[in-house]
Scaffold this motif. Structure first.
Motif, PDB file in Angstrom:
ATOM      1  N   SER A  13       0.863  -1.175   0.000  1.00  0.00           N
ATOM      2  CA  SER A  13       0.000   0.000   0.000  1.00  0.00           C
ATOM      3  C   SER A  13       0.899   1.223   0.000  1.00  0.00           C
ATOM      4  N   PHE A  14       0.289   2.399   0.133  1.00  0.00           N
ATOM      5  CA  PHE A  14       1.053   3.643   0.241  1.00  0.00           C
ATOM      6  C   PHE A  14       0.992   4.203   1.650  1.00  0.00           C
ATOM      7  N   ARG A  63       7.906   7.647  -6.634  1.00  0.00           N
ATOM      8  CA  ARG A  63       8.713   8.614  -7.399  1.00  0.00           C
ATOM      9  C   ARG A  63       9.333   7.950  -8.635  1.00  0.00           C
ATOM     10  N   LEU A  64       9.896   6.761  -8.437  1.00  0.00           N
ATOM     11  CA  LEU A  64      10.524   6.067  -9.559  1.00  0.00           C
ATOM     12  C   LEU A  64       9.493   5.696 -10.621  1.00  0.00           C
ATOM     13  N   HIS A  65       8.353   5.182 -10.185  1.00  0.00           N
ATOM     14  CA  HIS A  65       7.292   4.805 -11.124  1.00  0.00           C
ATOM     15  C   HIS A  65       6.884   6.004 -11.979  1.00  0.00           C
ATOM     16  N   ALA A  66       6.677   7.151 -11.343  1.00  0.00           N
ATOM     17  CA  ALA A  66       6.273   8.355 -12.089  1.00  0.00           C
ATOM     18  C   ALA A  66       7.374   8.796 -13.049  1.00  0.00           C
ATOM     19  N   ILE A 111       2.173  11.005  -4.663  1.00  0.00           N
ATOM     20  CA  ILE A 111       2.073  11.838  -5.861  1.00  0.00           C
ATOM     21  C   ILE A 111       1.094  11.154  -6.821  1.00  0.00           C
ATOM     22  N   ALA A 112       0.568  11.910  -7.756  1.00  0.00           N
ATOM     23  CA  ALA A 112      -0.358  11.338  -8.736  1.00  0.00           C
ATOM     24  C   ALA A 112       0.374  10.338  -9.618  1.00  0.00           C
ATOM     25  N   LEU A 113      -0.228   9.150  -9.792  1.00  0.00           N
ATOM     26  CA  LEU A 113       0.411   8.081 -10.559  1.00  0.00           C
ATOM     27  C   LEU A 113      -0.504   7.580 -11.659  1.00  0.00           C
TER      28      LEU A 113
END
Length: 419
Positions: A39-40, A51-54, A76-78
């Motif tokens: 989860s987040f 961050r890395l995914h974005a 953050i928005a993903l």
């Protein structure tokens, strides 16, 4: 100071040739990366994975992220974020089971080139996926996010933990340390060759964060009486805030304050300890706080009292602000992180007297020291890490494609590329 470089390892001549001529798969689509999380819930591993995914998405990668519980919003928005089961799975065992049941179907459908294991917490799931899927499992890149020595564990438990690390080394493809000192620790404890270890500085911040944290601290006039210490982390045994309270009680003067930013299961015990020590009126625990800019800007020093860590992102944030730092020697990378004493003070773990002495003898900083801290923090940015991770993942994907291509003999050793 860190000298951080990514070393993807032994590519092999046939893998290089395969990458050069291009396979049908790579011509049809960009690199595909799948990240899995519980989860987040507030935590450094999950925040940096987001961050890395974005960043990978912005770089044109087909980046997918799957979680067991999406009820907590990401930091953050993903894009391309999904929940593995229609109903959130909120407990450890149910989260693990939901991800293990659901991810194989996602892999079959999306055909990722690489799986990203964002931290030590997720290595059990990574090994389970390897055993479940066998040769069909894509290469797995594991970021080592926490200390591997684990001095907090009793000796019998530590013995089994060391065996578990060796199991990871046998089944998982590639390991990423967050600082140079971690390379030797990974090789020794996980039992893998240097060719399967990369060092990529932990992307705790973005370039914009560096500027923002520095500007916030430079804008504050700290003219209040007393010294004001700040600590950040989950209220859990690993962080050993009980040690920090004991150290603070030894040196606290009437106008001194200690702020511990975070939430967790030890809140009541810490509040009770502060009352017993007679410092409850000087200790503040406002809960989880994000961003940290104002808190770091107003403090006179940042204190880390942990028993063990990986490369703590909050120390990097304190460096970016230019804040004086006092930290326990809680991981193999901490001495490098604090410039071997030039950027902050290092004390033994579990030593309240040494921690109190360091807090009491805090000296004024020069402009050169503040600038050196900020320069050190600039190594740990998402902008720097993005390309290094993608270079490593493309190498692993190309190597796997070359090994499984019909025209590639599977039993022949792949020679190392020329230097």
């Amino acid at each position: 100071m860190f000298d951080v470089a990514s070393t993807p390892g032994d590519i092999g001549q046939r893998a290089q040739q395969h990458l050069a001529r291009g396979s049908n798969r790579t011509q049809r689509a960009p690199l595909r990366v799948l990240t899995f999380l519980n989860s987040f819930a507030p935590g450094g591993v999950e925040r940096i994975a987001a961050r890395l995914h974005a960043a990978w998405t912005i770089a044109g990668v087909d980046a997918q992220m799957v979680v067991a519980d999406a009820s907590i919003a990401p930091p953050i928005a993903l894009q391309a974020l999904s929940q593995v089961h229609p109903k959130p799975r909120g407990r450890g065992v149910t989260r693990f089971a939901a991800l293990l049941r659901g991810i194989p179907a996602i892999i079959a459908r999306q055909r990722p080139d690489v799986l990203f294991c964002a931290g030590n917490t997720y290595t059990a799931l990574a090994v389970a996926l390897k055993l479940t899927l066998g040769p069909a499992c894509p290469p797995i890149v594991v970021k080592i996010s926490n200390d591997l020595v684990r001095p907090d564990m009793p000796l019998p438990l530590r013995y089994f933990y060391r065996r578990w690390l060796r199991i990871q080394g046998r089944h998982l493809d590639h390991f990423v340390g967050m600082a140079p000192a971690m390379r030797g620790e990974i090789a020794r404890l996980v039992g893998v060759p240097q060719s399967r270890i990369s060092v990529i500085a932990d992307p705790a911040l973005a370039d914009a964060d560096l500027r923002r944290l520095a500007a916030a601290r430079d804008a504050v006039v700290r003219a209040r009486p007393g010294r004001h210490y700040v600590a950040v982390g989950r209220l859990a045994p690993q962080k050993n805030f009980a040690l920090l309270l004991e150290a603070f009680a030894r040196i606290a003067k009437p106008d001194d304050t200690l702020r511990i930013l975070g939430e967790g299961p030890e809140r009541r015990a810490l509040e009770a300890q502060a009352a017993r020590l007679g410092i409850a009126g000087s200790v503040y625990m406002p809960g989880h706080v994000d961003p940290l800019d104002a808190w770091l800007a107003e403090a006179d020093a940042f204190v880390l009292s942990s028993d063990y860590e990986g490369v703590p992102a909050v120390v990097i944030e304190a460096l970016a602000a230019g804040l004086p730092i006092i930290a326990t020697d809680c991981c193999c990378s901490m001495a490098d992180l604090l410039g071997h004493g030039t950027l902050g003070q290092l004390v033994p773990t579990g030593d309240a007297a040494a921690l109190a002495q360091a807090m009491m003898t805090l000296a004024p900083d020069s402009g050169a020291t503040i600038a050196a801290r900020r320069t050190a923090a600039a190594t740990f940015t998402i902008e720097s890490a993005t390309d290094k991770y993608l270079g490593l993942m493309r190498t692993l994907a190309a190597t796997r494609a070359a090994e499984t291509a019909p025209d590639t003999p599977r039993n022949d050793p792949i020679p190392s590329p020329a230097a």
